[in-house]
Design a protein around this motif. Sequence first.
Motif, mmCIF file in Angstrom:
data_model
loop_
_atom_site.group_PDB
_atom_site.id
_atom_site.type_symbol
_atom_site.label_atom_id
_atom_site.label_comp_id
_atom_site.label_asym_id
_atom_site.label_seq_id
_atom_site.Cartn_x
_atom_site.Cartn_y
_atom_site.Cartn_z
ATOM 1 N N MET A 128 0.819 -1.203 0.000
ATOM 2 C CA MET A 128 0.000 0.000 0.000
ATOM 3 C C MET A 128 0.859 1.261 0.000
ATOM 4 S SD MET A 128 -2.920 -1.369 2.669
ATOM 5 C CE MET A 128 -4.086 -0.024 2.517
ATOM 6 N N ARG A 129 2.006 1.188 0.632
ATOM 7 C CA ARG A 129 2.905 2.344 0.643
ATOM 8 C C ARG A 129 3.669 2.461 -0.679
ATOM 9 N NH1 ARG A 129 4.816 5.173 4.862
ATOM 10 N NH2 ARG A 129 4.284 3.526 6.356
ATOM 11 N N GLU A 130 4.241 1.348 -1.141
ATOM 12 C CA GLU A 130 5.153 1.396 -2.283
ATOM 13 C C GLU A 130 4.439 1.391 -3.625
ATOM 14 O OE1 GLU A 130 8.250 -1.573 -1.865
ATOM 15 O OE2 GLU A 130 8.351 -1.262 0.295
ATOM 16 N N ARG A 131 3.280 0.739 -3.709
ATOM 17 C CA ARG A 131 2.561 0.665 -4.986
ATOM 18 C C ARG A 131 1.401 1.655 -5.059
ATOM 19 N NH1 ARG A 131 3.589 -4.152 -7.857
ATOM 20 N NH2 ARG A 131 5.822 -4.560 -7.614
ATOM 21 N N LEU A 132 0.763 1.931 -3.940
ATOM 22 C CA LEU A 132 -0.382 2.839 -3.951
ATOM 23 C C LEU A 132 -0.022 4.240 -3.466
ATOM 24 C CD1 LEU A 132 -3.218 0.509 -2.562
ATOM 25 C CD2 LEU A 132 -2.303 0.706 -4.886
ATOM 26 N N GLY A 133 1.189 4.397 -2.905
ATOM 27 C CA GLY A 133 1.623 5.716 -2.463
ATOM 28 C C GLY A 133 0.949 6.202 -1.207
ATOM 29 N N LEU A 134 0.456 5.276 -0.372
ATOM 30 C CA LEU A 134 -0.282 5.651 0.831
ATOM 31 C C LEU A 134 0.663 5.864 2.007
ATOM 32 C CD1 LEU A 134 -3.271 3.237 0.355
ATOM 33 C CD2 LEU A 134 -3.452 5.726 0.580
ATOM 34 N N ALA A 135 0.723 7.092 2.479
ATOM 35 C CA ALA A 135 1.593 7.407 3.603
ATOM 36 C C ALA A 135 0.950 7.039 4.936
ATOM 37 C CB ALA A 135 1.947 8.892 3.598
ATOM 38 N N ALA A 136 -0.385 6.929 4.965
ATOM 39 C CA ALA A 136 -1.068 6.655 6.234
ATOM 40 C C ALA A 136 -2.322 5.841 5.975
ATOM 41 C CB ALA A 136 -1.428 7.965 6.943
ATOM 42 N N LEU A 137 -2.692 5.065 6.970
ATOM 43 C CA LEU A 137 -3.939 4.314 6.911
ATOM 44 C C LEU A 137 -4.416 4.043 8.328
ATOM 45 C CD1 LEU A 137 -3.068 1.164 7.706
ATOM 46 C CD2 LEU A 137 -2.382 1.084 5.341
ATOM 47 N N HIS A 138 -5.637 3.558 8.448
ATOM 48 C CA HIS A 138 -6.181 3.097 9.720
ATOM 49 C C HIS A 138 -6.213 1.580 9.710
ATOM 50 C CE1 HIS A 138 -8.601 6.710 11.542
ATOM 51 N NE2 HIS A 138 -7.306 6.927 11.475
ATOM 52 N N MET A 139 -5.825 0.974 10.815
ATOM 53 C CA MET A 139 -5.920 -0.473 10.964
ATOM 54 C C MET A 139 -6.809 -0.780 12.162
ATOM 55 S SD MET A 139 -2.056 -1.828 10.081
ATOM 56 C CE MET A 139 -2.552 -3.506 10.461
ATOM 57 N N TYR A 140 -7.812 -1.643 11.941
ATOM 58 C CA TYR A 140 -8.736 -2.021 13.005
ATOM 59 C C TYR A 140 -8.802 -3.542 13.075
ATOM 60 C CZ TYR A 140 -10.650 2.624 11.768
ATOM 61 O OH TYR A 140 -10.815 3.944 11.459
ATOM 62 N N GLN A 141 -8.846 -4.053 14.284
ATOM 63 C CA GLN A 141 -9.147 -5.469 14.479
ATOM 64 C C GLN A 141 -10.354 -5.511 15.387
ATOM 65 O OE1 GLN A 141 -8.472 -8.247 17.297
ATOM 66 N NE2 GLN A 141 -9.980 -9.010 15.817
ATOM 67 N N GLU A 142 -11.509 -5.750 14.782
ATOM 68 C CA GLU A 142 -12.777 -5.641 15.485
ATOM 69 C C GLU A 142 -13.227 -7.010 15.977
ATOM 70 O OE1 GLU A 142 -17.264 -3.957 14.500
ATOM 71 O OE2 GLU A 142 -16.018 -4.799 12.898
ATOM 72 N N GLU A 143 -13.462 -7.135 17.266
ATOM 73 C CA GLU A 143 -14.027 -8.366 17.830
ATOM 74 C C GLU A 143 -15.512 -8.127 18.091
ATOM 75 O OE1 GLU A 143 -11.868 -9.807 21.178
ATOM 76 O OE2 GLU A 143 -9.938 -9.827 20.124
ATOM 77 N N LYS A 144 -16.343 -8.588 17.174
ATOM 78 C CA LYS A 144 -17.779 -8.362 17.308
ATOM 79 C C LYS A 144 -18.359 -9.218 18.429
ATOM 80 C CE LYS A 144 -18.458 -7.339 12.395
ATOM 81 N NZ LYS A 144 -19.151 -7.748 11.151
ATOM 82 N N LEU A 145 -19.428 -8.693 19.030
ATOM 83 C CA LEU A 145 -20.121 -9.464 20.054
ATOM 84 C C LEU A 145 -20.965 -10.573 19.426
ATOM 85 C CD1 LEU A 145 -21.272 -6.544 22.402
ATOM 86 C CD2 LEU A 145 -19.314 -8.079 22.683
ATOM 87 N N ASP A 146 -21.470 -10.315 18.213
ATOM 88 C CA ASP A 146 -22.265 -11.315 17.498
ATOM 89 C C ASP A 146 -21.517 -11.759 16.255
ATOM 90 O OD1 ASP A 146 -24.459 -11.088 19.274
ATOM 91 O OD2 ASP A 146 -25.137 -9.283 18.222
ATOM 92 N N ARG A 147 -21.497 -13.041 16.003
ATOM 93 C CA ARG A 147 -20.895 -13.628 14.801
ATOM 94 C C ARG A 147 -19.452 -13.157 14.592
ATOM 95 N NH1 ARG A 147 -25.933 -11.705 13.627
ATOM 96 N NH2 ARG A 147 -24.985 -9.826 12.788
ATOM 97 N N PRO A 148 -18.587 -13.243 15.591
ATOM 98 C CA PRO A 148 -17.198 -12.780 15.407
ATOM 99 C C PRO A 148 -16.436 -13.680 14.431
ATOM 100 C CG PRO A 148 -17.404 -13.953 17.481
ATOM 101 C CD PRO A 148 -18.804 -13.842 16.927
#
Length: 335
Positions: free
Chosen positions: A248-268
């Motif tokens: 994402m940095r080297e091919r898409l030129g993205l200097a920043a992104l958000h990373m989430y690891q979501e543990e849902k209460l239903d159907r995780p």
Amino acid sequence: MAVIDFNKPQTQEEWRKQVAEQGDGWQLPVPPFDPVADPDSLAGLTSEQLARIVKLATPRPFATATRPLNRPTMPPDAHCSVIASTFTPEQVRMLADTGAPVFEPIPIGHCLAPNAKLSIRGQPLRPPRAAPLPLGSIGETVPESALTPFPPDPPPGYRHLNFLGGPSHLVPMETCRGCFMNLAEDDLPDILAPVFDDGIITVRQDAEWAVPGFMIVGVRPHIGALDEMDLPLVERIARVTHFVRRAMRERLGLAALHMYQEEKLDRPHFHVWMLPLWPDTMAAHNINPRIYESNIARYLTLFPYASNERAIRRCADQVRGFLAEIPYLRDGTTV
């Protein structure tokens, strides 16, 4: 007169520029549907309704705006209807007094709500009803042609799963999206084909939001949380995520992104969001990326599928090509 003639010269110039630069010379791209910038036309729409409009919107052939409609000198004596969602009651009464068709305005913005009713010369009109929803096996397809602008509530015990570039699927409430995507992979739109798949870990475009380069790192087994995995799998996920970020940095030129690891209460089902922060869009809409004071949820709605499909495919091809060149990941293995 044509539709374009009812707009200010500045708007006409902007439309022509969008058609030339983003619409292949013949399509008017989908507007951003930003309630802050257009509070009148989008009045009364919920965030869920707005998100669905963004997903299903398609570009408009520009000729429909530039070519005038020819009509007879004496219009036939037939019932006419107008949905004028941003007129005031006073304006409606004035139009009615001049002999125009009588109609009742409803404060719901530019799009008709599912249960809205209009009255034209005393005759009630309703939006088209959806065809009855099937109640069969998991993943039965609900064609878009059978849906109202916003789909009706699913039957008790069922819910809709929506996917970029494809129809909704009606599934039992307990169905996990991750498991459904594994079981019904051949029925998913090709835009969601994995950019990486070693049989355990997959990487693909997010299934719902049309943000180009929005990668989801997931696992095929139904595992809900990181601590439920054995350490070798945790290490494999970390390695794959590392190389996706590099792509994402080297091919898409993205200097920043958000990373989430979501543990849902239903159907995780374990997955990691890797959301690109495209700087031009962030700046144009004053998006604050800091989690605790963020309006990042609105950012997700700023990418209509129809006008971003090509960019989504290009980003996926770039990430796929990068990962294919990594020795650790080559031949479908991360060990």
